[in-house]
Design a protein around this motif. Structure first.
Motif, PDB file in Angstrom:
ATOM      1  N   ARG A  42      48.015  48.246  49.022  1.00  0.00           N
ATOM      2  CA  ARG A  42      49.330  47.608  49.081  1.00  0.00           C
ATOM      3  C   ARG A  42      49.613  47.045  47.696  1.00  0.00           C
ATOM      4  O   ARG A  42      48.688  46.776  46.928  1.00  0.00           O
ATOM      5  N   LEU A  43      50.878  46.859  47.408  1.00  0.00           N
ATOM      6  CA  LEU A  43      51.312  46.271  46.143  1.00  0.00           C
ATOM      7  C   LEU A  43      51.915  44.910  46.451  1.00  0.00           C
ATOM      8  O   LEU A  43      52.899  44.818  47.193  1.00  0.00           O
ATOM      9  N   TRP A  44      51.300  43.866  45.920  1.00  0.00           N
ATOM     10  CA  TRP A  44      51.778  42.491  46.097  1.00  0.00           C
ATOM     11  C   TRP A  44      52.434  42.046  44.797  1.00  0.00           C
ATOM     12  O   TRP A  44      51.812  42.119  43.731  1.00  0.00           O
ATOM     13  N   LEU A  45      53.669  41.575  44.891  1.00  0.00           N
ATOM     14  CA  LEU A  45      54.440  41.152  43.717  1.00  0.00           C
ATOM     15  C   LEU A  45      54.879  39.700  43.897  1.00  0.00           C
ATOM     16  O   LEU A  45      55.631  39.390  44.824  1.00  0.00           O
ATOM     17  N   PHE A  46      54.417  38.844  42.998  1.00  0.00           N
ATOM     18  CA  PHE A  46      54.741  37.415  43.050  1.00  0.00           C
ATOM     19  C   PHE A  46      55.613  37.053  41.858  1.00  0.00           C
ATOM     20  O   PHE A  46      55.264  37.339  40.715  1.00  0.00           O
ATOM     21  N   ASP A  47      56.745  36.400  42.129  1.00  0.00           N
ATOM     22  CA  ASP A  47      57.630  35.935  41.056  1.00  0.00           C
ATOM     23  C   ASP A  47      58.558  34.879  41.632  1.00  0.00           C
ATOM     24  O   ASP A  47      58.968  34.966  42.794  1.00  0.00           O
ATOM     25  N   ASP A 104      50.013  30.491  51.177  1.00  0.00           N
ATOM     26  CA  ASP A 104      50.341  31.197  52.420  1.00  0.00           C
ATOM     27  C   ASP A 104      50.218  32.716  52.318  1.00  0.00           C
ATOM     28  O   ASP A 104      50.422  33.412  53.308  1.00  0.00           O
ATOM     29  N   ALA A 105      49.887  33.227  51.151  1.00  0.00           N
ATOM     30  CA  ALA A 105      49.780  34.675  50.953  1.00  0.00           C
ATOM     31  C   ALA A 105      48.465  35.171  51.549  1.00  0.00           C
ATOM     32  O   ALA A 105      47.390  34.738  51.147  1.00  0.00           O
ATOM     33  N   LEU A 106      48.564  36.060  52.508  1.00  0.00           N
ATOM     34  CA  LEU A 106      47.389  36.555  53.236  1.00  0.00           C
ATOM     35  C   LEU A 106      46.959  37.913  52.686  1.00  0.00           C
ATOM     36  O   LEU A 106      47.187  38.950  53.311  1.00  0.00           O
ATOM     37  N   LEU A 107      46.358  37.882  51.533  1.00  0.00           N
ATOM     38  CA  LEU A 107      45.868  39.098  50.896  1.00  0.00           C
ATOM     39  C   LEU A 107      44.429  39.339  51.317  1.00  0.00           C
ATOM     40  O   LEU A 107      43.687  38.401  51.582  1.00  0.00           O
ATOM     41  N   GLY A 108      44.046  40.622  51.305  1.00  0.00           N
ATOM     42  CA  GLY A 108      42.652  40.987  51.508  1.00  0.00           C
ATOM     43  C   GLY A 108      41.974  41.152  50.162  1.00  0.00           C
ATOM     44  O   GLY A 108      42.203  40.378  49.238  1.00  0.00           O
ATOM     45  N   ARG A 109      41.215  42.188  50.042  1.00  0.00           N
ATOM     46  CA  ARG A 109      40.505  42.476  48.792  1.00  0.00           C
ATOM     47  C   ARG A 109      41.489  43.010  47.752  1.00  0.00           C
ATOM     48  O   ARG A 109      42.469  43.655  48.082  1.00  0.00           O
ATOM     49  N   ILE A 110      41.172  42.730  46.488  1.00  0.00           N
ATOM     50  CA  ILE A 110      42.038  43.088  45.365  1.00  0.00           C
ATOM     51  C   ILE A 110      41.265  43.993  44.409  1.00  0.00           C
ATOM     52  O   ILE A 110      40.112  43.703  44.075  1.00  0.00           O
ATOM     53  N   ASP A 132      38.365  35.413  43.326  1.00  0.00           N
ATOM     54  CA  ASP A 132      37.303  35.586  44.326  1.00  0.00           C
ATOM     55  C   ASP A 132      37.575  36.761  45.257  1.00  0.00           C
ATOM     56  O   ASP A 132      36.636  37.293  45.862  1.00  0.00           O
ATOM     57  N   GLN A 133      38.819  37.175  45.381  1.00  0.00           N
ATOM     58  CA  GLN A 133      39.159  38.317  46.227  1.00  0.00           C
ATOM     59  C   GLN A 133      39.078  39.645  45.475  1.00  0.00           C
ATOM     60  O   GLN A 133      39.178  40.704  46.077  1.00  0.00           O
ATOM     61  N   LEU A 134      38.893  39.556  44.172  1.00  0.00           N
ATOM     62  CA  LEU A 134      38.796  40.757  43.337  1.00  0.00           C
ATOM     63  C   LEU A 134      37.456  41.442  43.588  1.00  0.00           C
ATOM     64  O   LEU A 134      36.405  40.802  43.580  1.00  0.00           O
ATOM     65  N   GLU A 135      37.525  42.740  43.829  1.00  0.00           N
ATOM     66  CA  GLU A 135      36.312  43.531  44.043  1.00  0.00           C
ATOM     67  C   GLU A 135      35.482  43.575  42.763  1.00  0.00           C
ATOM     68  O   GLU A 135      36.042  43.619  41.663  1.00  0.00           O
ATOM     69  N   PRO A 136      34.144  43.575  42.883  1.00  0.00           N
ATOM     70  CA  PRO A 136      33.320  43.814  41.693  1.00  0.00           C
ATOM     71  C   PRO A 136      33.731  45.142  41.057  1.00  0.00           C
ATOM     72  O   PRO A 136      33.927  46.142  41.751  1.00  0.00           O
ATOM     73  N   GLY A 137      33.914  45.135  39.754  1.00  0.00           N
ATOM     74  CA  GLY A 137      34.415  46.321  39.055  1.00  0.00           C
ATOM     75  C   GLY A 137      35.933  46.377  39.013  1.00  0.00           C
ATOM     76  O   GLY A 137      36.504  47.231  38.340  1.00  0.00           O
TER      77      GLY A 137
END
Length: 182
Positions: A42-47, A104-110, A132-137
């Motif tokens: 998914r593409l999450w865009l915050f602004d 409130d943003a319910l993101l999974g892994r990044i 912390d949600q960023l995958e290793p690599g």
């Protein structure tokens, strides 16, 4: 685009996140890469879509003149994503100030975190919230690392607090980025 494709080649799963969208140029590039990816993303865009927030002294003497400047246009972003074939069902545009919308943003892994947030407080908030949600690599791109002292200081402070040793890449004609250590 290249970094998103490298994530695919390396089998790094997770979503693509951009903090600071403006008119959607980078978002459309990320969206186009997402569409071609074999990974479910998914593409999450915050602004804020209200311009830049108030800077602090850490951002340098030229920063205060830009408060409220660089106002993005959400409808233009949506049209641009549509024009490059990004399905709206895979895009989440989150409108508002980071400090109000991130909790409130319910993101999974990044897989990829693109930070184009200019100021110290904004960049630090992005790192604190999503690292912390960023995958290793996975990759973190800092668009303003060499442009605004607050951006550099935010990354330096974040790494010092976390005891992280990272290798910065890029620079010159491309933004600075680093891979999350495995």
């Amino acid at each position: 685009h290249r970094l998103a494709r490298e994530l695919d080649a390396n089998g790094i799963s997770g979503d693509l996140v951009e903090c600071g969208v403006f008119m959607g140029g980078s978002a459309s590039i990320l969206g186009a890469a997402m569409v071609r990816s074999a990974q479910p993303r998914r593409l999450w865009l915050f602004d804020s879509f209200q311009g830049l927030p108030r800077p602090t002294a850490a951002d340098g003497p030229a920063a205060p003149a830009l408060e409220g400047d660089i106002v993005g246009d959400e409808q233009r972003v949506r049209k641009l994503l549509d024009s490059v074939g990004v399905p709206s069902a895979q895009v989440q545009i989150v409108r508002g100030w980071f400090n109000e919308t991130f909790p409130d943003a319910l993101l999974g892994r990044i897989a990829l975190l693109h930070i184009d947030a200019d100021w110290y407080e904004s960049v630090k908030l992005c790192l604190d919230r999503f690292y912390d949600q960023l995958e290793p690599g996975g990759v973190v791109i800092l668009d303003d690392y060499y442009d605004w002292p607050g951006c550099k200081m935010a990354l330096d402070d974040f790494c010092e607090t976390r005891g992280l040793s990272i290798e910065l890449r890029g620079g010159g004609d491309e933004p600075v980025y680093f891979l999350k250590p495995e």
